[in-house]
Design an enzyme around this catalytic site. Structure first.
Site, PDB file in Angstrom:
ATOM      1  CB  CYS A 132      -0.947  -0.006   1.200  1.00 55.39           C
ATOM      2  SG  CYS A 132      -0.114  -0.185   2.795  1.00 55.39           S
ATOM      3  CG  HIS A 176      -4.025   0.401   4.679  1.00 61.55           C
ATOM      4  ND1 HIS A 176      -3.379  -0.346   3.714  1.00 61.55           N
ATOM      5  CD2 HIS A 176      -5.202   0.807   4.110  1.00 61.55           C
ATOM      6  CE1 HIS A 176      -4.129  -0.394   2.622  1.00 61.55           C
ATOM      7  NE2 HIS A 176      -5.229   0.305   2.835  1.00 61.55           N
ATOM      8  CG  ASN A 200      -8.422   0.715   1.034  1.00 59.67           C
ATOM      9  OD1 ASN A 200      -7.209   0.715   1.170  1.00 59.67           O
ATOM     10  ND2 ASN A 200      -9.217   0.043   1.852  1.00 59.67           N
TER      11      ASN A 200
END
Length: 346
Positions: A126, A292, A312
């Site tokens: 990520c 994250h 996301n």
């Protein structure tokens, strides 16, 4: 001997089945709890299968920071708590009034990259995917839509190891930005897209795929891995002219997005976040699962609650087609505490 082997196999299969049943039960419990909270601002549902939820913390790919890390960034010339337009704290209340609602994908509608939802699969990438995605957007914005390429999260993931972190086992978005200013980043689309120089090489997570075994970090190549792409990598690199973190306050972050485009944000994740389906997320229940990286693209207000609009990196089957809203102005899940960005060198 044969029967002993069969018994052992049966035993472990039963243990595994019970584990999955237990995970399903816990997921159902969280979803039911969230959806039964009176006047709650968001809805929960199933996004992941039990096998994935069991080890999902393995794909939380942002490594933590401390004072020593921040000092190392400053030593590298990284601007800490800086805004690209050099606005001082006292000036934020005096600058032009920012809109109540803002969506970068609508403001810069030529830039299709803004709503491009990445899928990191069973890799803690990520930090690389979100940074590459933000820089893609910012190049497009700075060129008024004339350059609207997806830049390669794969290139950051595979070649910025060591200095950035541990590849699929996590990294630092800030150091990914520093890599871009020093080494550049090539183009590269999603898995199987045949787009750009180095597309993402890790297949999207199938429903039966477990996150128990993190994917191996792809090998670093200094040539294009896409045989259909004819531009040499050295002629395909995009560089940043300045990289920085943004002061962890609501107005400076809003101003940064409004002036220069989306930013990378690191947030703490909890069990309930994995089940987010719609609405404005606020932490309600479950244990911490790690940090994250996501992309902030705007903000708004809904039923009296301020929110950030975010993209996301878990594919389009999660949340609202890969997009979510999260409470704004109170540093929900640390969303406002670790913001980074960069300006393209054109």
């Amino acid at each position: 001997m044969f029967y002993s082997f069969i018994f052992i196999l049966f035993f472990f299969n039963q243990v595994k089945t019970k584990s999955i049943v237990s995970i399903n039960r816990e997921a159902n419990k969280i979803i039911k709890y969230v959806n039964n909270i009176p006047n709650n601002t968001w809805k929960a549902g199933f996004n992941f299968k039990s096998k994935q939820l069991k080890e999902i913390e393995n794909i939380m790919g942002v490594l933590p920071i401390n004072e020593k890390y921040t000092q190392s960034l400053e030593d590298l010339g990284f601007a800490i708590h800086h805004n690209s337009n050099n606005i001082l704290d006292k000036d934020f209340n005096e600058i032009e009034v920012l809109p109540e609602n803002f969506d970068a994908s609508k403001q810069w509608s030529k830039c299709k990259s803004i709503l491009s939802v990445k899928n990191q699969s069973n890799c803690g990438s990520c930090w690389a995917l979100s940074t590459a995605s933000v820089f893609s957007d910012r190049i497009c914005i700075a060129t008024n839509g004339s350059i609207d390429n997806n830049l390669s999260g794969e290139y950051l993931l595979s070649c910025c190891t060591g200095s950035c972190g541990r590849g699929c086992n996590g990294g630092h978005p800030e150091k990914a930005w520093k890599f871009i200013i020093n080494n550049g980043i090539c183009t590269g689309g999603d898995y199987g897209s045949n787009e750009g120089c180095q597309p993402y090489s890790i297949a999207p997570s199938a429903v039966e795929l477990s996150f128990e075994n993190t994917a191996d970090t792809p090998e670093c190549y200094h040539t294009c891995t896409n045989p259909h792409y004819t531009t040499p990598l050295q002629n395909d690199l995009y560089f940043a002219s300045k990289v920085y973190t943004v002061k962890p306050k609501m107005k400076p972050i809003m101003y940064e997005i409004y002036k220069n485009g989306p930013v990378v944000a690191a947030m703490k994740t909890y069990e309930d976040f994995f089940h987010y389906k719609s609405g404005i997320y606020q932490y309600k229940t479950g244990s911490s699962k790690g940090d994250h990286a996501i992309k902030l693209i705007g903000w708004g207000e809904e039923n009296g609650m301020l929110y950030w609009l975010a993209v996301n990196t878990w594919g389009t089957l999660w949340g609202m087609d890969g997009i979510f809203k999260i409470k704004r102005g109170s540093n929900e899940c640390g969303i406002e505490s670790r913001i980074s960005g960069g300006l393209p060198k054109l």
